[in-house]
Scaffold this active site. Structure first.
Site, PDB file in Angstrom:
ATOM      1  N   PRO A 100       0.628  -1.200  -0.254  1.00 35.05           N
ATOM      2  CA  PRO A 100      -0.084   0.045   0.147  1.00 35.05           C
ATOM      3  C   PRO A 100       0.847   1.375   0.039  1.00 35.05           C
ATOM      4  O   PRO A 100       1.513   1.185   0.353  1.00 35.05           O
ATOM      5  CB  PRO A 100      -0.573  -0.261   1.229  1.00 35.05           C
ATOM      6  CG  PRO A 100      -0.370  -1.351   2.498  1.00 35.05           C
ATOM      7  CD  PRO A 100       0.783  -2.199   0.793  1.00 35.05           C
ATOM      8  N   VAL A 101       0.351   2.103  -1.044  1.00 38.76           N
ATOM      9  CA  VAL A 101       1.498   3.692  -0.644  1.00 38.76           C
ATOM     10  C   VAL A 101       0.572   4.639   0.316  1.00 38.76           C
ATOM     11  O   VAL A 101      -0.561   4.130   0.720  1.00 38.76           O
ATOM     12  CB  VAL A 101       0.535   4.160  -2.586  1.00 38.76           C
ATOM     13  CG1 VAL A 101       1.084   5.671  -1.925  1.00 38.76           C
ATOM     14  CG2 VAL A 101       0.884   3.752  -3.568  1.00 38.76           C
ATOM     15  N   GLY A 104       3.981   3.721   5.133  1.00 38.63           N
ATOM     16  CA  GLY A 104       4.714   3.480   6.114  1.00 38.63           C
ATOM     17  C   GLY A 104       5.695   2.032   5.711  1.00 38.63           C
ATOM     18  O   GLY A 104       6.394   1.422   6.402  1.00 38.63           O
ATOM     19  N   GLY A 106       7.339   0.970   3.056  1.00 36.07           N
ATOM     20  CA  GLY A 106       8.174   1.585   1.443  1.00 36.07           C
ATOM     21  C   GLY A 106       8.204   1.037   0.123  1.00 36.07           C
ATOM     22  O   GLY A 106       8.387   0.599  -0.506  1.00 36.07           O
ATOM     23  N   ALA A 110      10.498   0.393  -2.297  1.00 32.09           N
ATOM     24  CA  ALA A 110       9.870  -0.852  -3.348  1.00 32.09           C
ATOM     25  C   ALA A 110      10.255  -0.847  -5.180  1.00 32.09           C
ATOM     26  O   ALA A 110      10.609  -1.875  -5.822  1.00 32.09           O
ATOM     27  CB  ALA A 110       9.333  -1.587  -2.733  1.00 32.09           C
ATOM     28  N   ASP A 151      14.426   2.963   4.357  1.00 29.19           N
ATOM     29  CA  ASP A 151      13.910   2.100   3.787  1.00 29.19           C
ATOM     30  C   ASP A 151      15.073   1.494   2.315  1.00 29.19           C
ATOM     31  O   ASP A 151      14.720   0.703   1.860  1.00 29.19           O
ATOM     32  CB  ASP A 151      12.733   3.051   3.060  1.00 29.19           C
ATOM     33  CG  ASP A 151      12.095   3.488   4.187  1.00 29.19           C
ATOM     34  OD1 ASP A 151      12.116   2.997   5.179  1.00 29.19           O
ATOM     35  OD2 ASP A 151      11.060   4.467   3.946  1.00 29.19           O
TER      36      ASP A 151
HETATM   37  C1  MEV Z   1      10.482   6.084   6.935  1.00 29.34           C
HETATM   38  O1  MEV Z   1       9.996   5.035   6.599  1.00 29.34           O
HETATM   39  C2  MEV Z   1      11.422   6.510   8.060  1.00 29.34           C
HETATM   40  C3  MEV Z   1      11.289   7.503   8.418  1.00 29.34           C
HETATM   41  O2  MEV Z   1      12.365   7.497   9.789  1.00 29.34           O
HETATM   42  C4  MEV Z   1      12.391   8.619   7.510  1.00 29.34           C
HETATM   43  C5  MEV Z   1      13.449   7.908   7.363  1.00 29.34           C
HETATM   44  O3  MEV Z   1      14.230   7.720   8.248  1.00 29.34           O
HETATM   45  O4  MEV Z   1      13.764   8.814   6.760  1.00 29.34           O
HETATM   46  C6  MEV Z   1      10.092   8.345   9.279  1.00 29.34           C
END
Ligand code: MEV
Length: 312
Positions: A100-101, A104, A106, A110, A151
């Site tokens: 899902p966009v 959180g 990635g 990806a 990420d």
């Molecule tokens: C995003 O998956 C993680 C954050 O810490 C942003 C980053 O590290 O670039 C919120």
């Protein structure tokens, strides 16, 4: 004659501990989610069309010579430049992703990694993992503004990592497999926004935020030691603490907090938001025996999806 096609995939990811503080130089731990993937296929395009990218899941078709500032097109152009290819001819790239966009998990990293790898294979390039991760980082900058680099790293290397901005990826061995349930609030929450909010809050009160980031770093250290010795209850405690610190940073939200509470009531060892926060996903650390029960509790508490994932 069959048409030549090549394809490459990259997994989703979750951050076990340390999101946001990692942007400010603290360590974080991330693992790939092998149950969710972005896949990119490259094949010859129709004569005279140049490079065309079809992103099926979001219903968009992009032309490299028109949509020049779109992150997908920029990813293609950066990869071609890195491979020293000025004219790749007429190419058709299709992107399919079940990640899902803005949740959180990635998705942007990806899609970038799968695109870079598919083009590298199509053009018989010799990009290393470090090259792929560096190119995907450039795309992350377009998506997130000031990404830490975690990420693109975890998605490229496809293994559990400890990450710091200064040292990059560190080798990391799990003492025992981990079972996670990933619960989706169903609320899209672009990372760029929460990362921007934390930056503004940090600028307004640096002492408070530096102390919060230091507390996160301590929690990550404790969590890492727990993972390495296979101590799931201690990792669960670190995750609970990290969620409280993320609440104090202002990046949780009522839906995430409700799912975290539901997971803990259903017997999870620990639970926390995962990624940028506000909406998106949370994770619960469970035993294989209570995974289904926690997943059911999350759905009952409003999760639009609860995915059980084994991390080895
Ligand atoms: C995003 O998956 C993680 C954050 O810490 C942003 C980053 O590290 O670039 C919120």
């Amino acid at each position: 004659m069959t048409t030549r096609r090549v394809q490459a995939s990259a997994p989703g990811k979750v951050i076990l501990l340390g999101e946001h503080a990692v942007v400010y130089g603290r360590p974080a731990i991330a693992v790939p989610l092998s149950g969710l993937h972005a896949t990119v296929m490259v094949m010859p395009g129709a004569a005279g069309t140049g490079v065309v990218v079809e992103a099926r899941d979001v219903g968009r078709t992009l032309r490299a010579n028109q949509d020049t500032s779109d992150p997908l097109v920029v990813t293609v152009q950066n990869t071609l430049a890195r491979l020293g290819v000025t004219d790749p001819g007429d190419l058709y790239l299709t992107i399919a992703s079940d990640i899902p966009v803005a949740s959180g998990l990635g998705s942007g990293a990806a899609v970038a990694v799968a695109t870079i790898r598919a083009l590298n294979a199509w053009l018989d390039g010799h990009l290393t993992d470090a090259d792929v991760s560096a190119l995907a980082y450039e795309t992350e900058v377009l998506h997130h503004g000031t990404p830490s680099g975690i990420d693109n790293s975890v998605v490229t290397y496809e293994q559990p990592i400890v990450f710091t901005k200064a040292r990059g990826v560190e080798p990391f061995v799990l003492g025992a497999p981990l079972t996670l349930v990933v619960g989706d609030t169903g609320i899209a929450s672009p990372t760029r926004e929460t990362v921007g909010d934390v930056r503004r809050a940090w600028q307004a009160d640096p002492a408070r935020y530096e102390a919060l980031f230091d507390a996160v770093a301590e929690t990550v250290r404790a969590g890492r030691a727990a993972i390495e010795r296979g101590d799931a209850p201690a990792l669960g405690a670190a995750m609970r603490r990290d969620h409280v610190l993320l609440q104090e940073m202002g990046v949780s939200g009522p839906e995430l907090d409700a799912l975290v509470a539901a997971a803990e009531r259903a017997g999870a060892l620990g639970a926390k938001l995962a990624g940028g926060g506000r909406g998106g996903n949370m994770i619960a650390l469970v035993t294989p025996a209570n995974a289904l029960g926690v997943a059911a509790a999350l759905r009952q508490a409003g999760a639009t999806r609860a995915l059980i994932s084994q991390i080895v």
